[in-house]
Design a protein around this motif. Structure first.
Motif, PDB file in Angstrom:
ATOM      1  N   UNK A 122       0.838  -1.259  -0.024  1.00  0.00           N
ATOM      2  CA  UNK A 122       0.071  -0.182  -0.100  1.00  0.00           C
ATOM      3  C   UNK A 122       0.903   1.335   0.109  1.00  0.00           C
ATOM      4  N   UNK A 123       2.038   1.169   0.746  1.00  0.00           N
ATOM      5  CA  UNK A 123       2.906   2.482   0.908  1.00  0.00           C
ATOM      6  C   UNK A 123       3.473   2.544  -0.680  1.00  0.00           C
ATOM      7  N   UNK A 124       4.160   1.708  -1.048  1.00  0.00           N
ATOM      8  CA  UNK A 124       4.618   1.768  -2.573  1.00  0.00           C
ATOM      9  C   UNK A 124       3.669   2.210  -3.609  1.00  0.00           C
ATOM     10  N   UNK A 125       2.285   1.696  -3.454  1.00  0.00           N
ATOM     11  CA  UNK A 125       1.350   2.258  -4.350  1.00  0.00           C
ATOM     12  C   UNK A 125       0.871   3.851  -3.977  1.00  0.00           C
ATOM     13  N   UNK A 126       0.789   4.125  -2.938  1.00  0.00           N
ATOM     14  CA  UNK A 126       0.392   5.652  -2.430  1.00  0.00           C
ATOM     15  C   UNK A 126       1.450   6.420  -2.986  1.00  0.00           C
ATOM     16  N   UNK A 127       2.703   5.990  -2.639  1.00  0.00           N
ATOM     17  CA  UNK A 127       3.890   7.044  -3.102  1.00  0.00           C
ATOM     18  C   UNK A 127       3.976   7.245  -4.581  1.00  0.00           C
ATOM     19  N   UNK A 128       3.572   6.303  -5.258  1.00  0.00           N
ATOM     20  CA  UNK A 128       3.397   6.362  -6.927  1.00  0.00           C
ATOM     21  C   UNK A 128       2.230   7.312  -7.353  1.00  0.00           C
ATOM     22  N   UNK A 129       1.016   6.916  -6.702  1.00  0.00           N
ATOM     23  CA  UNK A 129      -0.060   7.698  -6.947  1.00  0.00           C
ATOM     24  C   UNK A 129       0.083   9.214  -6.371  1.00  0.00           C
ATOM     25  N   UNK A 130       0.683   9.332  -5.255  1.00  0.00           N
ATOM     26  CA  UNK A 130       0.804  10.643  -4.597  1.00  0.00           C
ATOM     27  C   UNK A 130       1.867  11.532  -5.575  1.00  0.00           C
ATOM     28  N   UNK A 131       2.786  10.910  -6.163  1.00  0.00           N
ATOM     29  CA  UNK A 131       3.636  11.567  -7.203  1.00  0.00           C
ATOM     30  C   UNK A 131       3.016  12.049  -8.528  1.00  0.00           C
ATOM     31  N   UNK A 132       1.894  10.976  -9.084  1.00  0.00           N
ATOM     32  CA  UNK A 132       1.011  11.425 -10.015  1.00  0.00           C
ATOM     33  C   UNK A 132       0.136  12.438  -9.621  1.00  0.00           C
ATOM     34  N   UNK A 133      -0.189  12.637  -8.547  1.00  0.00           N
ATOM     35  CA  UNK A 133      -1.219  13.664  -8.128  1.00  0.00           C
ATOM     36  C   UNK A 133      -0.538  15.097  -8.505  1.00  0.00           C
ATOM     37  N   UNK A 134       0.862  15.076  -8.886  1.00  0.00           N
ATOM     38  CA  UNK A 134       1.246  16.386  -8.891  1.00  0.00           C
ATOM     39  C   UNK A 134       0.529  16.935 -10.230  1.00  0.00           C
ATOM     40  N   UNK A 135       0.024  15.803 -11.111  1.00  0.00           N
ATOM     41  CA  UNK A 135      -0.539  16.079 -12.388  1.00  0.00           C
ATOM     42  C   UNK A 135      -2.257  16.597 -12.063  1.00  0.00           C
ATOM     43  N   UNK A 136      -2.827  15.868 -11.079  1.00  0.00           N
ATOM     44  CA  UNK A 136      -4.113  15.886 -10.914  1.00  0.00           C
ATOM     45  C   UNK A 136      -4.563  17.396 -10.213  1.00  0.00           C
ATOM     46  N   UNK A 137      -3.631  17.881  -9.561  1.00  0.00           N
ATOM     47  CA  UNK A 137      -3.716  19.275  -9.129  1.00  0.00           C
ATOM     48  C   UNK A 137      -4.149  20.264  -9.994  1.00  0.00           C
ATOM     49  N   UNK A 138      -3.663  20.093 -11.238  1.00  0.00           N
ATOM     50  CA  UNK A 138      -4.273  21.000 -12.424  1.00  0.00           C
ATOM     51  C   UNK A 138      -5.667  20.890 -12.640  1.00  0.00           C
ATOM     52  N   UNK A 139      -6.215  19.773 -12.628  1.00  0.00           N
ATOM     53  CA  UNK A 139      -7.750  19.653 -12.812  1.00  0.00           C
ATOM     54  C   UNK A 139      -8.494  19.993 -11.643  1.00  0.00           C
ATOM     55  N   UNK A 140      -8.208  19.882 -10.603  1.00  0.00           N
ATOM     56  CA  UNK A 140      -8.815  20.056  -9.288  1.00  0.00           C
ATOM     57  C   UNK A 140      -8.735  21.674  -8.994  1.00  0.00           C
TER      58      UNK A 140
END
Length: 471
Positions: free
Chosen positions: A288-306
């Motif tokens: 879960x930690x590894x997946x969350x770290x990867x998704x949190x890194x890609x959240x750098x992209x999603x903040x544009x949408x939000x």
């Protein structure tokens, strides 16, 4: 005609073409005093807050992961995602219903309803989240034997965070409805994560264990400090903007609108977080930690949408209420471009630096790079249609949105249940990406059929008369 040519042709005329013209239009929006200018400024403010927020969140998550290690960090992020998800859902849509109603009430100078709605939303959020807290305490007491022991105490702590998450989301909705971008976004996305990190560091300094339980206590303290401060700030702003006086409460009509919004945003929130939740149910905390770290890194992209979503909702509502179909179509196309091109740039940059960024979390986290790649394709599918669900909701198409997100969420959960046991964290990423593709296609079709607007980054929006459906 190539896609690039189509995109350039669709840009507003500003005296020159290409990038120079786009920059000219951006300057025009940011210096204009009309609705587009205000929305553009709010979008820019929200965008900058999201940039700062993304940096703070990324750094704080790295520090927490290194302090706690994969196992404890995995416990923390799984429980934290649950508390944010349930806290938001416990508002039952009232926090976002304000964004639908308040601009219309203000345009009609209906101050009594403004007072009534803002007070009702706060009280409802506190009452409903407290009810969830009490039910959760009882359920957790009787279900302890069915839960892994390392999750029990963190879940107990998380339950007491719920009321502040719900009230904070309600305060954010009030601020967004009044176009107070800084007051809306900075408490949740800047102040709270900074306080969590500071409180965690202080606790460890004074001898507390570096565990998920300590981190959640820090989260509890940060949530209360942030939300109480935001409550007094928004209350002060409302009293300055609207004089004291009687309040008019129309709970039933507001609730009828809030429930479809709750279902829509609930499905969106579940779509955004179900991969982490299902991963936590099937896989060990370290994964879960590894997946969350990867998704949190890609959240750098999603903040544009939000960021764009936060800024455009009130303007969508005002345009539809004013029956300005030409302006609605133009602004809709513009909002898609605000989402897509910055998302593409940020996403490609994140992938180029992916292994370096993941390595900052600690040893073993680079195993999540393939997760980043998969999620990027899904995020860009969603970015290609921009804030479509916001446009539909502000146009009174809540019921249709609910049906769309029932399909998208069913696909998401089904894919997660199918792929995570087979392929682990890469299966979770694939399920999330495919669900975003389904969501984007459904939104594109719905907006085109109901509002006669082609919501796609490479297309020119249409401007035929939309179908009005008041709920």
């Amino acid at each position: 005609m190539t896609l690039l040519q189509a995109s350039e042709k669709d840009l507003p005329e500003t005296g020159s073409g290409g990038l120079k013209g786009l920059l000219g239009k951006a300057y025009e929006l940011l210096t204009s005093s009309d609705g587009d200018g205000r929305a553009g400024r709010n979008a820019l403010i929200a965008f900058m807050i999201r940039i700062v927020s993304a940096a703070i969140a990324f750094i704080s998550q790295i520090v927490l992961a290194r302090m706690m290690g994969q196992h404890e960090y995995g416990i923390f992020v799984f429980v934290w995602v649950l508390v944010i998800l349930i806290g938001n859902l416990s508002c039952l849509g009232f926090h976002s219903a304000q964004i639908r109603f308040l601009p219309q009430f203000e345009a009609a100078n209906d101050v009594e309803r403004i007072r009534g709605l803002t007070a009702t939303a706060r009280l409802f959020a506190l009452m409903s989240s407290t009810a969830v807290l009490l039910v959760g305490l009882v359920a957790l007491h009787f279900a302890q034997g069915l839960i892994e022991s390392y999750y029990v105490m963190p879940l107990y702590i998380a339950l007491f965070i719920l009321p502040m998450i719900a009230l904070g989301d309600t305060m954010e909705g009030t601020a967004r409805a009044n176009s107070w971008a800084i007051a809306a976004l900075s408490p949740t996305y800047i102040i709270r994560p900074v306080l969590i990190l500071l409180f965690m560091l202080a606790a460890v300094w004074f001898g507390a264990a570096q565990t998920a339980q300590t981190a959640l206590v820090a989260g509890l303290a940060a949530a209360y400090v942030t939300t109480v401060g935001q409550f007094f700030n928004i209350t002060w702003r409302l009293r300055r903007r609207f004089d004291r006086g009687p309040a008019k409460v129309e709970f039933a009509p507001w609730f009828r609108v809030a429930i479809p919004i709750f279902l829509i945003e609930g499905f969106i929130f579940l779509l955004t977080n179900s991969d982490t939740v299902v991963t936590g149910l099937f896989l060990a905390p370290s994964e879960v930690a590894i997946y969350f770290a990867a998704s949190k890194t890609m959240a750098l992209v999603q903040f544009v949408y939000f960021s764009v979503k936060a800024a455009t909702a009130p303007h969508f509502s005002a345009l539809f209420a004013g029956d300005d179909r030409e302006a609605l179509a133009k602004f809709s196309g513009q909002s898609v471009r605000w989402v897509f091109w910055p998302s593409l740039l940020v996403g490609l940059t994140a992938l180029a630096l992916g292994n370096i960024l993941l390595g900052m979390f600690g040893e073993g986290f680079t195993a999540g790079y393939n997760v980043m790649v998969i999620l990027f394709f899904g995020i860009m599918c969603k970015a290609a249609v921009g804030p479509g669900e916001v446009l539909l909701t502000m146009a009174g198409q809540q019921s249709l949105c609910v049906k769309l997100y029932v399909v998208a969420l069913a696909a998401n959960i089904g894919l997660n249940l199918l792929l995570i046991p087979l392929y682990g964290i890469q299966g979770a990423a694939t399920a999330a990406a495919l669900a975003m593709l389904v969501e984007a296609v459904l939104l594109h079709v719905a907006v085109r059929s109901r509002l006669k607007i082609t919501l796609f980054v490479f297309a020119r929006p249409l401007t035929a008369r939309p179908v009005r459906e008041d709920v």
